[in-house]
Design a protein around this motif. Structure first.
Motif, mmCIF file in Angstrom:
data_model
loop_
_atom_site.group_PDB
_atom_site.id
_atom_site.type_symbol
_atom_site.label_atom_id
_atom_site.label_comp_id
_atom_site.label_asym_id
_atom_site.label_seq_id
_atom_site.Cartn_x
_atom_site.Cartn_y
_atom_site.Cartn_z
ATOM 1 N N THR A 235 0.842 -1.175 -0.140
ATOM 2 C CA THR A 235 0.087 -0.095 -0.085
ATOM 3 C C THR A 235 1.014 1.401 -0.171
ATOM 4 N N ARG A 239 0.754 4.241 -2.976
ATOM 5 C CA ARG A 239 0.579 5.715 -2.750
ATOM 6 C C ARG A 239 1.786 6.360 -3.436
ATOM 7 N N VAL A 260 -3.351 12.344 -3.003
ATOM 8 C CA VAL A 260 -3.159 11.074 -3.023
ATOM 9 C C VAL A 260 -3.634 10.319 -1.798
ATOM 10 N N ASN A 261 -3.631 10.741 -0.632
ATOM 11 C CA ASN A 261 -4.186 10.084 0.443
ATOM 12 C C ASN A 261 -5.818 10.032 0.222
ATOM 13 N N TYR A 264 -6.644 7.348 -2.268
ATOM 14 C CA TYR A 264 -6.478 5.894 -1.667
ATOM 15 C C TYR A 264 -7.247 5.644 -0.631
#
Length: 478
Positions: A235, A239, A260-261, A264
């Motif tokens: 993971t 990312r 990005v967070n 995800y």
């Protein structure tokens, strides 16, 4: 693997099937030929010897006999170890590497054959089929790495910005006033992307003479739900792949980490409702069978699947009828994700959808982009080097133009006797099965009749459709 980024070529871009799940059942005919050949070879020898009660001397029998003789280990006593006697030499000469499998070896052999076909296929032959010429051009375009570097990704970025509405993570400002997820997904479908939701056409499992429309879950970036349940090296690398790709395309990296967070976390929510292959089999009774006309009434969600389905087919000049059969699968996923989408900001949805498009496309981009994916694959798959470009391109062309490749393969490598003998074997099995039904004493006459009808209705699909082995090119050129 597309490298000539013209509008027409871009419409051939496909997803990376090794990571994202696809429901479209593209023809992977050629690999099956390799598995048929050995059995058919033995049947050919047996049948031709029996036919005349004498030695078979045809070239095909000679080839089969040579193959069988070279497999035998005559140093072994057959009464002591018959298996080693029959297969010993083959096992010795066909040793499978510790990090490989028999299927992997067959895949390698298939890769070599496809590369040979596409390399030797001439586009100057005026009698060559258009589909075959296109496949050859596609392959040579794909392996032309210098052209990939020269073209860079300007056309891709132009497509994203002008047709898809931009990629917010790479832009200092983004206008969400015209955001429409349904239209965005429809546009991505033109480039072989089934993101978040999947729709397609398949054989009706209750009537093989009819087709059915299908609606179900799309694929995940990491492929399976389990990867999202706990933080891991995979993971983190996933990312990082997002971050590096966005960073290389943006002058302003201040918001990239947050974007990005957010992407995800959104995909992690999708994964919570994603059905595994085991769950798909166990929950087969959870599907909804309805028609286009009744879909909205029986499958009422916040996302308009009826509009999505009809618009997707209309974009290819296919008008769906209200009576057309629709099979809705992974219903829990569709209900839950439809609700999740309503609560997520347009920025996150736009970022995520374009990320998935770029992830599927990255193998066709210049080397500096592919190296980002290589770093991820090193963690995700354990690979240390990128596959040979010829192999990558050969597999991709076969995945999207499989029938054209198959016609060339049949002509160059496949002995039609192998297919004919297999069809003969199936006919014999069917005859014996029907004889057993007719002679059974425990079935009543009505049950026998229905069972025989079902046996006669079995559709033999061996090797390839008849038209690929004939001069009929109409279906291939459609």
């Amino acid at each position: 693997m597309v490298v000539h980024y013209s509008e027409g070529t871009l419409k051939s871009i496909s997803t990376d099937s090794s990571i994202s799940k696809t429901r479209s059942k593209r023809p992977f005919i050629v690999l099956g030929f390799l598995l048929i050949a050995f059995l058919a070879a033995m049947l050919t020898v047996y049948n031709q010897i029996n036919a005349n009660n004498k030695i078979c001397a045809t070239p095909y029998c000679a080839k089969a006999a040579k193959y069988l003789i070279e497999s035998i280990d005559e140093t072994v006593d057959p009464c002591g170890d018959f298996y080693q006697f029959v297969c010993g030499t083959w096992i010795k000469n066909s040793r499978t590497p510790n990090d490989s499998t028999i299927l992997a070896l067959l895949q390698t052999k298939l890769d070599d054959s496809i590369i040979d076909i596409l390399t030797s296929s001439s586009t100057n032959d005026t009698n060559e089929l258009k589909a075959i010429i296109n496949a050859s051009n596609f392959y040579h375009s794909c392996i032309n790495e210098q052209h990939i570097e020269d073209e860079d990704i300007n056309r891709i970025l132009s497509l994203i910005n002008n047709e898809f509405g931009g990629w917010p993570i790479t832009q200092s400002s983004w206008d969400n006033s015209t955001f429409d997820l349904l239209n965005l997904l429809l546009k991505l479908r033109k480039y072989q992307n089934n993101i978040i939701f999947d729709i397609g056409t398949s054989i009706n499992d209750k009537n093989s003479t009819e087709y059915a429309l299908g609606i179900g879950q799309g694929g995940l970036g990491l492929g399976e739900r389990e990867y999202y349940m706990n933080e891991s090296k995979i993971t983190v690398a996933y990312r990082r792949c997002m971050f590096d790709l966005a960073s290389i395309l943006s002058n302003d990296t201040s918001t990239i980490e947050q974007d990005v967070n957010d992407m995800y976390e959104f995909e992690k929510e999708l994964a919570k409702h994603y059905w595994t292959s085991v769950e798909q089999r166990l929950r087969s009774n959870a599907t909804i069978r309805t028609t286009v006309g009744k879909l909205r009434q029986l499958f009422n969600t916040t996302f308009d699947f009826t509009n999505y389905l009809t618009s997707a087919y209309a974009s290819t000049n296919v008008t769906l009828m209200d009576s057309d059969l629709v099979i809705v699968e992974e219903t829990d996923y569709l209900y839950n994700v439809s609700s999740i989408i309503e609560q997520v900001s347009p920025r996150i949805l736009q970022n995520y959808v374009i990320w998935r498009f770029m992830m599927n496309l990255i193998g066709a981009l210049p080397k500096r982009f592919r190296s980002i994916k290589d770093n991820f694959d090193h963690v995700f798959r354990g690979t240390t080097t990128e596959q040979a470009r010829t192999v990558i391109c050969g597999r991709f062309v076969n995945s999207v133009m499989g029938f054209a490749i198959s016609k060339l393969y049949i002509k160059k490598y496949f002995d039609d006797n192998a297919r004919n003998q297999t069809l003969e074997m199936i006919a014999n099995l069917r005859k014996v099965f029907i004889d057993m039904l007719e002679n059974s004493t425990w079935m009543d006459s009505m049950s026998k009749t229905k069972a025989i009808e079902k046996a006669l209705a079995i559709d033999e699909q061996i090797g390839y459709p008849d038209y690929l082995g004939s001069d009929n090119v109409t279906e291939l050129e459609i």
